[in-house]
Design an enzyme around this catalytic site. Structure first.
Site, PDB file in Angstrom:
ATOM      1  N   ASP A   6       7.197   3.477   2.648  1.00 35.50           N
ATOM      2  CA  ASP A   6       6.270   3.318   3.763  1.00 35.50           C
ATOM      3  C   ASP A   6       4.847   3.136   3.238  1.00 35.50           C
ATOM      4  OD1 ASP A   6       8.390   3.744   5.475  1.00 35.50           O
ATOM      5  OD2 ASP A   6       7.946   5.869   5.760  1.00 35.50           O
ATOM      6  N   LYS A   7       4.018   2.513   4.044  1.00 34.96           N
ATOM      7  CA  LYS A   7       2.627   2.274   3.665  1.00 34.96           C
ATOM      8  C   LYS A   7       1.958   3.541   3.137  1.00 34.96           C
ATOM      9  CE  LYS A   7      -1.882   1.379   5.749  1.00 34.96           C
ATOM     10  NZ  LYS A   7      -2.626   1.125   7.010  1.00 34.96           N
TER      11      LYS A   7
END
Length: 312
Positions: free
Chosen positions: A137-138
């Site tokens: 995830d970012k």
């Protein structure tokens, strides 16, 4: 070429757009509704609106247009490279870096940086995700492996699929976990009402298993180690939330109350990755040390705990 898929309605009274999102979990509801407005779905051969209520036995034909070509530019973005050879590159991804371009994000991603650094990347995932075998995830930091050629990509993807590659994460979560260790099982799919979130679902989810172990307790917070058997979107975040211990500062799944910790996104880090080299077969292990923001959280919690003991 256009992709055409056919489904049979399985529930009475369900909206057409909701049904299609269940069948195509990678599509947002807005994306599906646009397809419907453009006449991309037929119900028993007839165009229907998004709010059309299904009776439970219609045949729905969905036509998915080709993705519009996107030019991905190489960008001179610094990378923390843990290992590199002609087959693979292993990086310590920074928190806040998106892995690959997506809707509205075409620059500043790991792929943009890899294209600048590497002469070749595997093309199996297409132009938008060259070299990307698995994702973070970012706002999750840590170790990631990327493939420089298709042979390496196929081999690494198979290791992940068969669970011969192992990934270990560390996270700071809310609450005091009573157990020393445990296993969380729950199929994960798109949230029924919030399409930007994932959830444990009863239908149309993908099997997901997370092993966790308590490393340190701080009263109202716990440091845990998580090992994945599967790699579903937001898996650790969803599973830990499901047992009442969401990750600190998780903007999607955490509590709304603020914490005293300065960290941009959830306190989750991909610490360790073990795999076999796709060409030599040699076992390799890569570790990305905890980032400074998580170390500061742990230092603050340890200091608080030490002061509490001294005051007794």
């Amino acid at each position: 070429m256009l992709e055409t898929v056919t489904y049979q309605a399985d529930q009475t009274g369900e909206r057409l757009d909701v049904f299609l999102v269940r069948q195509q979990p990678d599509f947002s509801r807005a994306h599906v509704q646009k397809l419907l407005r453009d006449g991309g779905a037929l119900v028993d051969g007839r165009v229907r609106k998004a709010n059309y209520k299904l009776n439970g036995n219609e045949i729905i034909t969905l036509t998915i247009p080709e993705a519009e070509p996107v030019e991905i530019k190489a960008e001179d973005i610094p990378l923390d490279i843990l290992y590199e050879d002609e087959d693979i590159i292993v990086v310590n991804k920074a928190r806040g870096m998106v892995v690959h371009p997506a809707s509205g994000v075409n620059t500043g991603t790991l792929v943009n940086a890899l294209l600048f650094h590497c002469h070749d990347l595997s093309g199996i995932n297409g132009e938008i995700r060259p070299g990307i075998v698995h994702r973070l995830d970012k706002d999750t930091s840590g170790v990631m492996v990327c493939a420089k050629n298709d042979k390496a990509h196929i081999n690494l993807a198979e290791q992940i699929r068969t669970k011969s590659a192992h990934r270990i994460y560390q996270a700071v979560v809310h609450g005091n976990i009573k157990e020393e260790a445990g296993i969380i099982k729950g199929d994960i799919g798109r949230h029924l009402t919030d399409r930007k979130k994932m959830a444990i679902v009863q239908e149309n989810g993908k099997s997901a298993v997370t092993h966790f172990k308590v490393l340190e307790r701080f009263g109202d917070y716990t440091l845990v180690e998580c090992q994945l058997e599967t790699g579903r979107t937001h898996q650790i975040r969803v599973h830990m939330t499901s047992i009442g211990h969401p990750l600190v500062n998780d903007p999607k799944y955490g509590p709304r109350k603020t914490t005293p910790f300065a960290i941009a996104g959830q306190a989750l880090h991909s610490l360790l990755l073990t795999l076999r080299h796709p060409s030599t077969g040699a076992e390799m292990q890569f570790e990305a040390p905890l980032p400074e923001d998580m170390e500061k959280i742990l230092t603050a919690l340890r200091d608080r705990q030490a002061k509490a003991k001294q005051s007794k």
